[in-house]
Design a protein around this motif. Structure first.
Motif, PDB file in Angstrom:
ATOM      1  N   MET D   1       0.848  -1.203   0.000  1.00  0.00           N
ATOM      2  CA  MET D   1       0.000   0.000   0.000  1.00  0.00           C
ATOM      3  C   MET D   1       0.883   1.253   0.000  1.00  0.00           C
ATOM      4  SD  MET D   1      -3.211   0.662   2.595  1.00  0.00           S
ATOM      5  CE  MET D   1      -3.809  -1.020   2.459  1.00  0.00           C
ATOM      6  N   THR D   2       0.523   2.223  -0.802  1.00  0.00           N
ATOM      7  CA  THR D   2       1.309   3.460  -0.785  1.00  0.00           C
ATOM      8  C   THR D   2       0.532   4.624  -0.184  1.00  0.00           C
ATOM      9  OG1 THR D   2       0.614   3.972  -3.027  1.00  0.00           O
ATOM     10  CG2 THR D   2       2.690   2.788  -2.797  1.00  0.00           C
ATOM     11  N   GLU D   3      -0.766   4.474  -0.092  1.00  0.00           N
ATOM     12  CA  GLU D   3      -1.520   5.433   0.706  1.00  0.00           C
ATOM     13  C   GLU D   3      -2.758   4.750   1.276  1.00  0.00           C
ATOM     14  OE1 GLU D   3      -4.142   7.976  -2.450  1.00  0.00           O
ATOM     15  OE2 GLU D   3      -2.017   8.515  -2.292  1.00  0.00           O
ATOM     16  N   LEU D   4      -3.283   5.314   2.356  1.00  0.00           N
ATOM     17  CA  LEU D   4      -4.443   4.709   3.006  1.00  0.00           C
ATOM     18  C   LEU D   4      -5.678   4.922   2.155  1.00  0.00           C
ATOM     19  CD1 LEU D   4      -3.828   5.944   6.668  1.00  0.00           C
ATOM     20  CD2 LEU D   4      -3.645   3.585   5.837  1.00  0.00           C
ATOM     21  N   ASN D   5      -6.405   3.855   1.883  1.00  0.00           N
ATOM     22  CA  ASN D   5      -7.691   4.047   1.217  1.00  0.00           C
ATOM     23  C   ASN D   5      -8.822   3.918   2.246  1.00  0.00           C
ATOM     24  OD1 ASN D   5      -8.133   1.285   1.594  1.00  0.00           O
ATOM     25  ND2 ASN D   5      -7.131   0.789  -0.344  1.00  0.00           N
ATOM     26  N   LEU D   6     -10.024   4.238   1.816  1.00  0.00           N
ATOM     27  CA  LEU D   6     -11.127   4.260   2.767  1.00  0.00           C
ATOM     28  C   LEU D   6     -11.415   2.871   3.321  1.00  0.00           C
ATOM     29  CD1 LEU D   6     -13.408   5.588   4.305  1.00  0.00           C
ATOM     30  CD2 LEU D   6     -14.806   5.502   2.224  1.00  0.00           C
ATOM     31  N   GLU D   7     -11.284   1.867   2.492  1.00  0.00           N
ATOM     32  CA  GLU D   7     -11.559   0.522   2.993  1.00  0.00           C
ATOM     33  C   GLU D   7     -10.610   0.172   4.151  1.00  0.00           C
ATOM     34  OE1 GLU D   7     -11.273  -2.578   0.053  1.00  0.00           O
ATOM     35  OE2 GLU D   7     -11.586  -4.132   1.582  1.00  0.00           O
ATOM     36  N   ALA D   8      -9.337   0.493   3.984  1.00  0.00           N
ATOM     37  CA  ALA D   8      -8.377   0.229   5.065  1.00  0.00           C
ATOM     38  C   ALA D   8      -8.733   1.053   6.310  1.00  0.00           C
ATOM     39  CB  ALA D   8      -6.958   0.565   4.580  1.00  0.00           C
ATOM     40  N   LYS D  99      -0.268   8.649  24.792  1.00  0.00           N
ATOM     41  CA  LYS D  99      -0.495   7.360  24.134  1.00  0.00           C
ATOM     42  C   LYS D  99      -1.896   7.333  23.519  1.00  0.00           C
ATOM     43  CE  LYS D  99       2.147   5.250  27.559  1.00  0.00           C
ATOM     44  NZ  LYS D  99       2.233   4.250  28.648  1.00  0.00           N
ATOM     45  N   GLY D 100      -2.017   6.690  22.393  1.00  0.00           N
ATOM     46  CA  GLY D 100      -3.303   6.648  21.694  1.00  0.00           C
ATOM     47  C   GLY D 100      -3.196   7.270  20.309  1.00  0.00           C
ATOM     48  N   GLY D 101      -2.124   8.006  20.089  1.00  0.00           N
ATOM     49  CA  GLY D 101      -1.800   8.474  18.742  1.00  0.00           C
ATOM     50  C   GLY D 101      -0.768   7.519  18.169  1.00  0.00           C
ATOM     51  N   VAL D 102      -1.044   6.936  17.037  1.00  0.00           N
ATOM     52  CA  VAL D 102      -0.179   5.896  16.480  1.00  0.00           C
ATOM     53  C   VAL D 102       0.085   6.212  15.015  1.00  0.00           C
ATOM     54  CG1 VAL D 102      -0.119   3.462  15.789  1.00  0.00           C
ATOM     55  CG2 VAL D 102      -0.844   4.085  18.098  1.00  0.00           C
ATOM     56  N   LEU D 103       1.342   6.227  14.671  1.00  0.00           N
ATOM     57  CA  LEU D 103       1.735   6.490  13.290  1.00  0.00           C
ATOM     58  C   LEU D 103       1.518   5.223  12.462  1.00  0.00           C
ATOM     59  CD1 LEU D 103       2.971   9.091  12.112  1.00  0.00           C
ATOM     60  CD2 LEU D 103       5.235   8.115  12.545  1.00  0.00           C
ATOM     61  N   VAL D 104       1.083   5.405  11.227  1.00  0.00           N
ATOM     62  CA  VAL D 104       0.842   4.260  10.333  1.00  0.00           C
ATOM     63  C   VAL D 104       1.879   4.283   9.211  1.00  0.00           C
ATOM     64  CG1 VAL D 104      -0.819   3.126   8.792  1.00  0.00           C
ATOM     65  CG2 VAL D 104      -1.643   4.373  10.812  1.00  0.00           C
ATOM     66  N   ARG D 105       2.665   3.224   9.140  1.00  0.00           N
ATOM     67  CA  ARG D 105       3.661   3.109   8.061  1.00  0.00           C
ATOM     68  C   ARG D 105       3.340   1.880   7.206  1.00  0.00           C
ATOM     69  NH1 ARG D 105       8.358   6.258   9.103  1.00  0.00           N
ATOM     70  NH2 ARG D 105       8.580   6.871  11.279  1.00  0.00           N
ATOM     71  N   ASN D 106       3.828   1.890   5.976  1.00  0.00           N
ATOM     72  CA  ASN D 106       3.732   0.652   5.192  1.00  0.00           C
ATOM     73  C   ASN D 106       4.979  -0.194   5.446  1.00  0.00           C
ATOM     74  OD1 ASN D 106       5.759   1.740   3.605  1.00  0.00           O
ATOM     75  ND2 ASN D 106       4.455   2.064   1.805  1.00  0.00           N
ATOM     76  N   ALA D 107       5.034  -1.348   4.804  1.00  0.00           N
ATOM     77  CA  ALA D 107       6.139  -2.266   5.088  1.00  0.00           C
ATOM     78  C   ALA D 107       7.489  -1.648   4.761  1.00  0.00           C
ATOM     79  CB  ALA D 107       5.941  -3.566   4.300  1.00  0.00           C
ATOM     80  N   ARG D 110       7.339   3.857   4.904  1.00  0.00           N
ATOM     81  CA  ARG D 110       6.779   5.142   4.503  1.00  0.00           C
ATOM     82  C   ARG D 110       5.567   5.489   5.394  1.00  0.00           C
ATOM     83  NH1 ARG D 110       5.873   7.693  -0.876  1.00  0.00           N
ATOM     84  NH2 ARG D 110       3.834   8.731  -0.807  1.00  0.00           N
ATOM     85  N   VAL D 111       5.492   6.742   5.852  1.00  0.00           N
ATOM     86  CA  VAL D 111       4.347   7.160   6.666  1.00  0.00           C
ATOM     87  C   VAL D 111       3.128   7.347   5.776  1.00  0.00           C
ATOM     88  CG1 VAL D 111       3.393   8.978   8.123  1.00  0.00           C
ATOM     89  CG2 VAL D 111       5.771   8.274   8.422  1.00  0.00           C
ATOM     90  N   LEU D 112       2.060   6.613   6.076  1.00  0.00           N
ATOM     91  CA  LEU D 112       0.820   6.731   5.303  1.00  0.00           C
ATOM     92  C   LEU D 112      -0.229   7.575   6.014  1.00  0.00           C
ATOM     93  CD1 LEU D 112       0.296   3.058   4.037  1.00  0.00           C
ATOM     94  CD2 LEU D 112       1.741   4.882   3.085  1.00  0.00           C
ATOM     95  N   GLY D 113      -0.037   7.784   7.319  1.00  0.00           N
ATOM     96  CA  GLY D 113      -1.018   8.551   8.085  1.00  0.00           C
ATOM     97  C   GLY D 113      -0.885   8.233   9.551  1.00  0.00           C
ATOM     98  N   GLU D 137      -3.559  -5.789   6.627  1.00  0.00           N
ATOM     99  CA  GLU D 137      -2.308  -6.417   6.234  1.00  0.00           C
ATOM    100  C   GLU D 137      -1.389  -5.412   5.559  1.00  0.00           C
ATOM    101  OE1 GLU D 137      -2.899 -10.263   4.373  1.00  0.00           O
ATOM    102  OE2 GLU D 137      -0.961  -9.980   3.351  1.00  0.00           O
ATOM    103  N   GLY D 138      -0.128  -5.467   5.962  1.00  0.00           N
ATOM    104  CA  GLY D 138       0.847  -4.603   5.314  1.00  0.00           C
ATOM    105  C   GLY D 138       1.073  -3.290   6.030  1.00  0.00           C
ATOM    106  N   LEU D 139       0.248  -2.991   7.024  1.00  0.00           N
ATOM    107  CA  LEU D 139       0.452  -1.740   7.766  1.00  0.00           C
ATOM    108  C   LEU D 139       1.219  -2.014   9.055  1.00  0.00           C
ATOM    109  CD1 LEU D 139      -2.966   0.093   7.428  1.00  0.00           C
ATOM    110  CD2 LEU D 139      -0.941   0.234   5.952  1.00  0.00           C
ATOM    111  N   VAL D 140       2.056  -1.057   9.415  1.00  0.00           N
ATOM    112  CA  VAL D 140       2.872  -1.185  10.618  1.00  0.00           C
ATOM    113  C   VAL D 140       2.528  -0.032  11.562  1.00  0.00           C
ATOM    114  CG1 VAL D 140       5.237  -1.224  11.521  1.00  0.00           C
ATOM    115  CG2 VAL D 140       4.728  -2.243   9.282  1.00  0.00           C
ATOM    116  N   ALA D 141       2.230  -0.375  12.816  1.00  0.00           N
ATOM    117  CA  ALA D 141       1.874   0.631  13.817  1.00  0.00           C
ATOM    118  C   ALA D 141       3.116   1.097  14.570  1.00  0.00           C
ATOM    119  CB  ALA D 141       0.875   0.048  14.812  1.00  0.00           C
TER     120      ALA D 141
END
Lengths: 143, 143, 143, 143
Positions: D1-8, D99-107, D110-113, D137-141
């Motif tokens: 994934m290179t950016e977050l889509n609505l389904e994710a 705590k409770g703010g979590v960065l979303v990266r791809n594998a 890259r920061v996606l949000g 799947e594929g996202l890292v917290a």
């Protein structure tokens, strides 16, 4: 009661101000907000500084937005000052974590709104806010 | 009177709301501000939308800040819309150039504050605001 | 229903977005606010510009704060542009007087909140917002 | 994934709320922002106070704007409270160093949000936010 009406709010405000007179406080000001954080009634007593509305509303606003009375907010702010600062930012300055913000519930426990009182010490502000809420039958104050 | 006291403000607010009932308006809300633009009293009638405080205060705030009633503000906004927009910015959104903002003077012409009323048509809002001010002896309404 | 729950809001949002797909609109975004103007749910479809939340919320916020749907707001703004500007100031920018803001009432006529949809033409935004509200039994859309 | 889509984002939000139920938390609220800090999705559970959106967004916003999760923000705020205050100002109140703010990266890192969750203790908020991210799947917290 399932939501605060103006008659109840008038009694809350006036009982809060009267309590301040009765226990020898400096002149009081009181705001009542609905469950969505919107103002229903406010009064500022004579011989008070002009900034009372902002403080009274902020005390009540934080209570409604978080469903926490002033005491719980104050405890939070003492334990984690940076969270209090962040809440002030998130709520655009309408947050005042000090005694005097009191959540208003009905007998079933539902949050109907909040009262914010300011004018004297935090303890006296709280006593006046609680007296205001308790002046209306069926309302429960959560300081 | 040289400044508005709470007793006078209560009468203004309650007379404004009562006037609305008497002439068959939608439920009214009214704010009274002192000569410095700070809130002394506010009430929102039952069965009104939640955004009334912001509008009522803005009507009164512009009146106090400019020493111009709502009619004069409305004329200004029609003649020079960009000035109205600029005033809204300068006063941080607390500007509402419409009938219903009424300046409060004493018999000597001194500005003591302003009333802002909202709930029905601009003409009815103004009629209620004027009725509120005129309910207090010695006060002069400047719509 | 006496207040909007999350399940209803999810259906509103998803039905609004699905309606947009069904009638061939550009990708839609939708916000649902409670009766106090506070956000319950929001979704922005893929391939939309990033500023959708602010517009969708503003459409819904004005509807809730004034108890007026987007059409009534649009008519107001066309008749009196300076009032629309003033409302934008009073509501701190959360006002968007255009079709696509739809008030949500229950069968008894009580305002439960509002929906704001943005993404295509005002008419299509409105059609999607109405479809969202009507996807939940017992809710009435006031565009 | 290179950016977050609505389904994710839907899965993140719903998995975060479900995690709260599973571990016995108070009802949760969750916001997902894209890499530019703009809201893609938000849900507030039933029986929560109305101020949840502002807090959830602020937790996620600070994470995206600084590329730092809530833990790192909290450590910063404890070490240098004045920096936290300044960030709150710079980001117009959309900063919540907890705590409770979590960065979303791809594998690929890259920061996606980011995700912001609020409703219970900071530790539980974080656990729910992480569960939300890991539901896709594929996202890292990065908490």
């Amino acid at each position: 009661m399932t939501e605060l009406n103006l008659e109840a709010c008038r009694r809350i405000v006036q009982a809060a101000l009267a309590k301040g007179v009765a226990i020898g406080c400096a002149p009081m000001s009181a705001a009542v907000l609905d469950a969505g954080g919107n103002v229903i009634a406010f009064e500022r007593a004579d011989d008070t500084p002009p900034g009372r509305f902002e403080v009274a509303r902020a005390k009540a606003y934080g209570a409604v937005m978080l469903h926490k009375g002033g005491r719980a907010q104050e405890a939070l702010a003492e334990a984690r000052p940076q969270v209090a600062t962040a809440l002030g930012g998130a709520f655009d300055g309408k947050f005042f974590p000090l005694k005097g913000g009191v959540l208003v519930r009905n007998a079933a426990g539902r949050v109907l709104g909040a009262v914010g009182v300011t004018g004297d010490s935090p303890d006296n502000d709280e006593a006046c806010a609680v007296a205001g809420v308790e002046a209306v039958e069926g309302l429960v104050a959560e300081p």
